[in-house]
Design a protein around this motif. Structure first.
Motif, PDB file in Angstrom:
ATOM      1  N   ALA A 324       0.835  -1.199   0.000  1.00  0.00           N
ATOM      2  CA  ALA A 324       0.000   0.000   0.000  1.00  0.00           C
ATOM      3  C   ALA A 324       0.873   1.254   0.000  1.00  0.00           C
ATOM      4  CB  ALA A 324      -0.923  -0.015   1.218  1.00  0.00           C
ATOM      5  N   VAL A 325       1.911   1.260   0.850  1.00  0.00           N
ATOM      6  CA  VAL A 325       2.815   2.414   0.884  1.00  0.00           C
ATOM      7  C   VAL A 325       3.476   2.588  -0.481  1.00  0.00           C
ATOM      8  CG1 VAL A 325       4.939   3.324   1.882  1.00  0.00           C
ATOM      9  CG2 VAL A 325       3.259   2.238   3.353  1.00  0.00           C
ATOM     10  N   ALA A 326       3.885   1.458  -1.076  1.00  0.00           N
ATOM     11  CA  ALA A 326       4.560   1.516  -2.376  1.00  0.00           C
ATOM     12  C   ALA A 326       3.651   2.126  -3.432  1.00  0.00           C
ATOM     13  CB  ALA A 326       4.987   0.115  -2.797  1.00  0.00           C
ATOM     14  N   LEU A 327       2.415   1.632  -3.505  1.00  0.00           N
ATOM     15  CA  LEU A 327       1.506   2.127  -4.541  1.00  0.00           C
ATOM     16  C   LEU A 327       1.209   3.597  -4.340  1.00  0.00           C
ATOM     17  CD1 LEU A 327      -1.042  -0.744  -5.072  1.00  0.00           C
ATOM     18  CD2 LEU A 327       0.820   0.001  -6.516  1.00  0.00           C
ATOM     19  N   HIS A 328       1.027   3.985  -3.084  1.00  0.00           N
ATOM     20  CA  HIS A 328       0.733   5.383  -2.806  1.00  0.00           C
ATOM     21  C   HIS A 328       1.887   6.272  -3.232  1.00  0.00           C
ATOM     22  CE1 HIS A 328       0.894   8.888  -0.025  1.00  0.00           C
ATOM     23  NE2 HIS A 328      -0.276   9.061  -0.593  1.00  0.00           N
ATOM     24  N   HIS A 329       3.089   5.858  -2.851  1.00  0.00           N
ATOM     25  CA  HIS A 329       4.269   6.648  -3.188  1.00  0.00           C
ATOM     26  C   HIS A 329       4.498   6.684  -4.693  1.00  0.00           C
ATOM     27  CE1 HIS A 329       8.790   7.422  -3.017  1.00  0.00           C
ATOM     28  NE2 HIS A 329       8.200   8.511  -2.639  1.00  0.00           N
ATOM     29  N   LEU A 330       4.164   5.568  -5.351  1.00  0.00           N
ATOM     30  CA  LEU A 330       4.279   5.447  -6.799  1.00  0.00           C
ATOM     31  C   LEU A 330       3.469   6.509  -7.518  1.00  0.00           C
ATOM     32  CD1 LEU A 330       5.204   2.727  -8.556  1.00  0.00           C
ATOM     33  CD2 LEU A 330       2.800   2.571  -8.866  1.00  0.00           C
ATOM     34  N   VAL A 331       2.331   6.868  -6.937  1.00  0.00           N
ATOM     35  CA  VAL A 331       1.480   7.873  -7.565  1.00  0.00           C
ATOM     36  C   VAL A 331       1.913   9.274  -7.154  1.00  0.00           C
ATOM     37  CG1 VAL A 331      -0.870   8.758  -7.654  1.00  0.00           C
ATOM     38  CG2 VAL A 331      -0.468   6.302  -7.710  1.00  0.00           C
ATOM     39  N   VAL A 332       2.256   9.425  -5.868  1.00  0.00           N
ATOM     40  CA  VAL A 332       2.460  10.770  -5.328  1.00  0.00           C
ATOM     41  C   VAL A 332       3.799  11.362  -5.751  1.00  0.00           C
ATOM     42  CG1 VAL A 332       2.821  12.021  -3.180  1.00  0.00           C
ATOM     43  CG2 VAL A 332       0.915  10.448  -3.389  1.00  0.00           C
ATOM     44  N   LYS A 333       4.885  10.573  -5.638  1.00  0.00           N
ATOM     45  CA  LYS A 333       6.204  11.177  -5.785  1.00  0.00           C
ATOM     46  C   LYS A 333       6.487  11.663  -7.200  1.00  0.00           C
ATOM     47  CE  LYS A 333       8.174  12.075  -2.894  1.00  0.00           C
ATOM     48  NZ  LYS A 333       9.000  11.384  -1.924  1.00  0.00           N
ATOM     49  N   PRO A 334       6.141  10.895  -8.264  1.00  0.00           N
ATOM     50  CA  PRO A 334       6.370  11.460  -9.597  1.00  0.00           C
ATOM     51  C   PRO A 334       5.623  12.779  -9.788  1.00  0.00           C
ATOM     52  CG  PRO A 334       5.932   9.128  -9.767  1.00  0.00           C
ATOM     53  CD  PRO A 334       5.660   9.512  -8.347  1.00  0.00           C
ATOM     54  N   ALA A 335       4.417  12.878  -9.235  1.00  0.00           N
ATOM     55  CA  ALA A 335       3.664  14.123  -9.364  1.00  0.00           C
ATOM     56  C   ALA A 335       4.386  15.261  -8.660  1.00  0.00           C
ATOM     57  CB  ALA A 335       2.261  13.936  -8.779  1.00  0.00           C
ATOM     58  N   PHE A 336       4.958  14.985  -7.507  1.00  0.00           N
ATOM     59  CA  PHE A 336       5.749  15.995  -6.803  1.00  0.00           C
ATOM     60  C   PHE A 336       6.901  16.477  -7.678  1.00  0.00           C
ATOM     61  CE2 PHE A 336       4.429  14.890  -2.260  1.00  0.00           C
ATOM     62  CZ  PHE A 336       3.962  16.165  -1.998  1.00  0.00           C
ATOM     63  N   PHE A 337       7.568  15.516  -8.338  1.00  0.00           N
ATOM     64  CA  PHE A 337       8.722  15.920  -9.150  1.00  0.00           C
ATOM     65  C   PHE A 337       8.287  16.720 -10.375  1.00  0.00           C
ATOM     66  CE2 PHE A 337      11.289  12.718  -6.819  1.00  0.00           C
ATOM     67  CZ  PHE A 337      12.335  13.565  -6.503  1.00  0.00           C
ATOM     68  N   VAL A 338       7.071  16.466 -10.880  1.00  0.00           N
ATOM     69  CA  VAL A 338       6.554  17.300 -11.972  1.00  0.00           C
ATOM     70  C   VAL A 338       6.497  18.752 -11.502  1.00  0.00           C
ATOM     71  CG1 VAL A 338       4.489  17.831 -13.299  1.00  0.00           C
ATOM     72  CG2 VAL A 338       5.238  15.474 -13.090  1.00  0.00           C
ATOM     73  N   LEU A 339       6.032  18.960 -10.269  1.00  0.00           N
ATOM     74  CA  LEU A 339       5.946  20.328  -9.737  1.00  0.00           C
ATOM     75  C   LEU A 339       7.353  20.900  -9.514  1.00  0.00           C
ATOM     76  CD1 LEU A 339       3.058  19.857  -7.185  1.00  0.00           C
ATOM     77  CD2 LEU A 339       2.969  20.901  -9.440  1.00  0.00           C
ATOM     78  N   ALA A 340       8.270  20.070  -9.001  1.00  0.00           N
ATOM     79  CA  ALA A 340       9.603  20.566  -8.689  1.00  0.00           C
ATOM     80  C   ALA A 340      10.347  20.992  -9.954  1.00  0.00           C
ATOM     81  CB  ALA A 340      10.404  19.494  -7.955  1.00  0.00           C
ATOM     82  N   ASP A 341       9.957  20.413 -11.107  1.00  0.00           N
ATOM     83  CA  ASP A 341      10.658  20.727 -12.334  1.00  0.00           C
ATOM     84  C   ASP A 341      10.548  22.215 -12.662  1.00  0.00           C
ATOM     85  OD1 ASP A 341      12.194  20.082 -14.505  1.00  0.00           O
ATOM     86  OD2 ASP A 341      10.455  19.867 -15.812  1.00  0.00           O
ATOM     87  N   ARG A 342       9.364  22.788 -12.466  1.00  0.00           N
ATOM     88  CA  ARG A 342       9.190  24.214 -12.752  1.00  0.00           C
ATOM     89  C   ARG A 342       9.662  25.052 -11.558  1.00  0.00           C
ATOM     90  NH1 ARG A 342       9.039  27.627 -16.737  1.00  0.00           N
ATOM     91  NH2 ARG A 342       8.382  25.774 -17.850  1.00  0.00           N
ATOM     92  N   TRP A 343       9.355  24.555 -10.359  1.00  0.00           N
ATOM     93  CA  TRP A 343       9.710  25.318  -9.160  1.00  0.00           C
ATOM     94  C   TRP A 343      11.127  24.962  -8.726  1.00  0.00           C
ATOM     95  CZ3 TRP A 343       4.360  24.082  -6.601  1.00  0.00           C
ATOM     96  CH2 TRP A 343       3.402  24.942  -7.152  1.00  0.00           C
ATOM     97  N   ARG A 344      12.105  25.288  -9.561  1.00  0.00           N
ATOM     98  CA  ARG A 344      13.487  24.982  -9.241  1.00  0.00           C
ATOM     99  C   ARG A 344      14.082  26.010  -8.294  1.00  0.00           C
ATOM    100  NH1 ARG A 344      16.320  21.248 -11.760  1.00  0.00           N
ATOM    101  NH2 ARG A 344      15.258  20.134 -13.418  1.00  0.00           N
ATOM    102  N   GLY A 345      15.266  25.697  -7.815  1.00  0.00           N
ATOM    103  CA  GLY A 345      16.015  26.670  -7.010  1.00  0.00           C
ATOM    104  C   GLY A 345      15.539  26.707  -5.574  1.00  0.00           C
ATOM    105  N   GLU A 346      15.958  27.743  -4.870  1.00  0.00           N
ATOM    106  CA  GLU A 346      15.643  27.886  -3.450  1.00  0.00           C
ATOM    107  C   GLU A 346      14.131  27.902  -3.225  1.00  0.00           C
ATOM    108  OE1 GLU A 346      17.652  29.747  -0.616  1.00  0.00           O
ATOM    109  OE2 GLU A 346      19.245  28.429  -1.331  1.00  0.00           O
ATOM    110  N   ILE A 347      13.706  27.196  -2.192  1.00  0.00           N
ATOM    111  CA  ILE A 347      12.282  27.196  -1.873  1.00  0.00           C
ATOM    112  C   ILE A 347      11.847  28.616  -1.519  1.00  0.00           C
ATOM    113  CG2 ILE A 347      10.561  26.392  -0.227  1.00  0.00           C
ATOM    114  CD1 ILE A 347      12.079  23.775  -0.088  1.00  0.00           C
TER     115      ILE A 347
END
Lengths: 487, 238, 156
Positions: A324-347
């Motif tokens: 369950a943790v694996a499947l959840h992370h499988l969906v969530v983390k790639p989506a997070f990285f999609v956001l991080a791609d545009r929001w680069r640099g210092e938070i």
């Protein structure tokens, strides 16, 4: 053409065939090569789905390569768990497929080889064969990690290669120890010999060596130092696939090893320890990070640590929680990285970015709530299952792990909400707003939709996963399906 | 200071690890391998495959999928190295030409290496050797002239074609088993008479494919690394 | 088992252990990336030696049949499986080595150095990470010195 059990080799053979031919096609036209590669990836997903009904009827599809029955030949063992991860891998590779770029054909070829290697990793039922597929997967990721063509990319990839090759040598040493002690490599055969020949210091050493080896890709402590470097330096779609899918494939291998070969309390305790340290260290490092890529990389280490903790709990409750943790992370983390791609640099530099792109910020909030574990989102159910399994199993180690995970969740909430606060802050005047194009955001939105769909259908999903976990945790069933004359 | 402490800690760790390995290895039955699987294979390999080299039978029949994976790894590594090194089709190497001895020997060696490599590839199912060993020699045959004449342009075109088709042939032979309703990589064409050059069914074909693929891949890899390490090109991307 | 075979076994296992330890030393202690790559090669050789030694049998012949080509006539054979496995492992090692060397060439081109500290330092600067955080972060989950980020404080 109807599919038989022997077709379980197709998710490996098909991408390999196309990958071998792709450089030729690429000489004719890059576009054609890209199309062919994507069609192949789609075909693998479809084949895995078509095999699904047969696998769920009989428990698993077993094919002996070359017609040499286990334990003499190599077998492929396709149960629902394996097929699910093949589908996840193919869909993930399709979702984050390489765009038109420099050296497009080479990247596409590596993409296909990643698919072949990853599929083989979860399908194979032979220890050494798993090692071979692990290496295909690993070498493909070294190349993709460097595909940004920056100095940092080369450096990160080289250091990743060295660490991973060190781990692979350890894993091979572990496999050699197993072979020297038991004289066979078939997992089913080994599961029957394990109680007799893989016990004591020998078995434990072999297990530790293999976990350190396969743990490199599964981002386990202490062989995960490559994670922040590579995830920051590699192209984001590579990072999304590595963090999202490939890490789980390695975890599936470790699960198989645990269930079939090493039901030793010491081995379970070792994995529990690594997992708990991974959770604590990952969330603490994520808290201290100053950019989103690193934050998510460290958070990924923590999530993989959660899986390790779950798998170390004996019985199918732990397996269920881990999946369950694996499947959840499988969906969530790639989506997070999609956001991080545009929001680069210092938070800190993202102040007000949420106001200019409300859709992205909304997605960020949704993903954050789920990964922290706010009901009724799927992340909550995954963590709940993990806590329930750990508390039911009892023991000081498990309860300490629960305490660590609870504390880590607080830290997780703190840094994610800090980012949310910054996103919705007031942007300083005169800075050009960061906007997502819909195309950039689409994979993330799709994954967000999957997350919501899972929230709605949590009951049937839970039943399905429970059956899958119970079957995956059953070593006797595995052996009887693979070995002729078993049963 | 810090470096010394690290070296000391590492040395301690290594000594501990060494002791552990020695203790473990002591417990292993050296010279009396359990051969749970090996015994069965040694007994039936000839009947199953027709290959007199049992290691080849293991490599191509019983563990043929490992071998396909192995070929794939070389291919992944070559592709990734090509990606990393920029994948220039033609390296503009400008190294100084080698001395007389190497240049003369390269021309002499080329046909012999070619013949030896081919021999080892096609006799892999009978005698020690096979696709990988022969392929490495074939690669050397093409690499020695490159050492002698570093300035000569490398044409990766032919190698790409050979490589692609050789790899595809391996997979297609494997898939042919599926078409017949059997498993992947089922041995085809019958075992034949043991010891004959044309025996052991599809195994020599697989070795031929491996030999060509490994040969072209290794030659390409070495040429790429040699070109990238060329001093004339150093610092070009710095 | 004869005395000779026992000696041989001890020598092979001792050789494997020595190669593994030498290789590990070479991967952990030197700061030059090229030397670390060479350490990896030694380590892999040690593992391969152990794997092939594991299939040895004192009383048996090489697993290659000669005329009259029957398994019975050949008598006992050593285990053919580890020999096939080692061949696979060697080829895998070659592939990884080739890619590793390609990356070494590129790193040298990009940064002009192969010193691990200097490279890590340049990488941290390039990815725009706060060096203090990189060092702390890499220290937390990293115990293996080979890849631990010794970034900020050891800058040359």
């Amino acid at each position: 053409m109807t599919l038989t059990a022997h077709h379980v080799v197709l998710p490996v053979a098909l991408p390999l065939l196309v990958a071998f031919l792709l450089p030729l096609v690429g000489r004719l036209s890059d576009g054609l090569a890209r199309l062919l590669a994507q069609l192949t990836t789609l075909a693998v997903a479809v084949i895995a789905l078509l095999l699904w009904p047969a696998a769920s009827d009989g428990g698993a599809l077993v094919s002996a390569m070359g017609g040499f029955a286990a334990p003499i030949g190599i077998v492929f063992y396709a149960d629902k768990l394996a097929l699910m991860f093949v589908v996840a891998l193919a869909v993930g590779l399709l979702l984050f497929r390489p765009r038109r770029e420099h050296d497009s054909t080479k990247v596409q070829t590596l993409w296909l080889l990643l698919l072949a290697g990853g599929s083989g990793l979860v399908l194979s039922g032979d220890l050494f064969n798993i090692f071979v597929f692990y290496e295909i997967t690993a070498v493909a990721t070294y190349g993709l990690g460097a595909s940004a063509h920056t100095g940092a990319g080369y450096g990160a990839s080289l250091r990743y290669l060295l660490l991973s090759a060190l781990g692979s040598a350890f894993a091979l040493l572990g496999i050699a120890l197993v072979y020297a002690a038991a004289g066979t490599l078939n997992l089913a055969d080994l599961s029957q010999l394990a109680g007799e020949r893989l016990t004591g210091p020998m078995g434990l050493t072999a297990f530790v060596l293999m976990v350190l080896g396969f743990g490199v890709k599964a981002e386990l402590f202490p062989v995960n130092t490559w994670v922040p470097e590579v995830y920051t330096a590699a192209p984001t779609r590579v990072t999304a696939v590595l963090a999202g899918v490939v890490s789980k494939l390695a975890m599936v291998v470790i699960l198989r090893l645990l269930v079939l070969l090493f039901q030793d309390p010491a081995a379970l305790g070792f994995l529990l320890l690594l997992g708990a340290i991974g959770v604590a260290a990952g969330e603490l490092a994520a808290f201290r990070s100053r950019d989103l890529h690193r934050t998510f990389a460290y958070s990924s280490i923590a999530q993989l640590g959660l899986m390790a903790v779950a798998f170390s709990i004996p019985g199918h409750a732990g397996v269920l929680a881990g999946i369950a943790v694996a499947l959840h992370h499988l969906v969530v983390k790639p989506a997070f990285f999609v956001l991080a791609d545009r929001w680069r640099g210092e938070i800190a530099g993202l102040t007000g970015a949420g106001r200019t792109s409300p859709l992205a910020a909304g997605l960020f909030v949704l993903l954050s709530l789920s990964i922290i574990g706010i009901p009724p989102l799927p992340g909550f159910w995954a963590k709940l299952m993990l806590f329930k399994a750990a508390i039911d199993a009892g023991g000081a180690g498990n309860l300490t792990a629960v305490a660590i995970i609870l504390a880590a969740t607080v830290i997780e909430a703190a840094y994610l909400f800090r980012v949310v606060g910054i996103l919705y802050g007031t942007a300083p005047a005169g800075r050009p707003p960061l906007r997502f194009t819909l195309g950039e955001l689409a994979p993330g939105l799709l994954l967000g939709a999957v997350l919501i769909a899972a929230t709605v259908s949590v009951a049937p999903l839970g039943d399905g996963l429970t059956a899958m976990a119970a079957d995956s945790a059953d070593a006797a069933a595995y052996a009887s399906r693979v070995l002729p004359g078993g049963n | 200071m810090k470096g010394n402490a690290r070296a000391f800690a590492s040395a301690l760790f290594l000594i501990g690890l060494g002791l552990m390995l020695v203790t473990l290895f002591e417990a292993l039955p050296f010279g009396g391998a359990p051969m749970q699987v090996g015994q069965a294979i040694a007994g039936r390999a000839l009947e199953d495959t027709g290959a007199t080299n049992i290691v080849s039978a293991v490599l191509l029949a019983y563990r043929g999928l490992d071998t396909l994976g192995e070929v794939a790894i070389l291919f992944v590594a070559a592709t990734a190295a090509g990606l990393v090194l920029g994948g220039a089709g033609r390296a503009e190497a400008q190294g100084t030409p080698a001395g007389f001895i190497l240049r003369a020997a390269a021309a002499l060696l080329f046909p012999f290496l070619l013949v030896l490599g081919a021999y080892i590839v096609i006799h892999g199912h009978l005698t020690p050797g096979g696709g990988f060993q022969g392929g490495a020699i074939l690669a050397a045959a093409f690499f020695v002239p490159l050492l002698a004449h570093p300035a000569s342009p490398v044409n990766h075109g032919v190698a790409t074609v050979v490589e692609a088709f050789a790899g595809a042939v391996f997979v297609v032979i494997g898939l042919a088993g599926l078409v017949g309703g059997g498993a992947f990589l089922v041995p085809l064409l019958g075992a034949g008479t043991p010891g004959d050059l044309f025996s052991a069914g599809s195994l020599p074909l697989l070795y031929l494919a491996i030999g060509l693929k490994v040969g072209s891949e290794l030659a390409g890899l070495m040429a790429r690394i040699a070109a990238a390490g060329d001093p004339a090109r150093q610092g070009g991307k710095a | 088992m004869t005395m000779d075979a026992e000696m041989l076994g001890k020598a092979l296992y001792a050789g494997a252990v020595c190669l593994v330890l030498l290789g590990l030393y070479g991967m952990v202690v030197p700061r030059n990336l090229m030397r670390i790559v060479l350490g990896l090669v030694l380590l892999e050789s040690g593992v391969n030696l152990f794997l092939v030694a594991a299939g040895f049998r004192a009383d048996a012949a090489a697993p290659i049949l000669t005329a009259p080509f029957t398994a019975q006539a050949a008598g006992p054979l050593v285990d053919p499986v580890p020999q096939a496995l080692v061949l696979t492992a060697i080829v895998i090692g070659v592939g990884v080595l080739a890619l590793g060397l390609a990356l070494v060439v590129r790193v040298k081109e990009a940064y002009g150095t192969l010193d691990t500290h200097a490279v890590a330092n340049r990488m941290a600067r390039e990815t725009g990470a706060d060096p203090a955080v990189t060092a702390a972060g890499a220290r937390t989950p990293g115990a293996l010195p080979v890849a631990a980020g010794r970034t900020a404080e050891d800058a040359p």
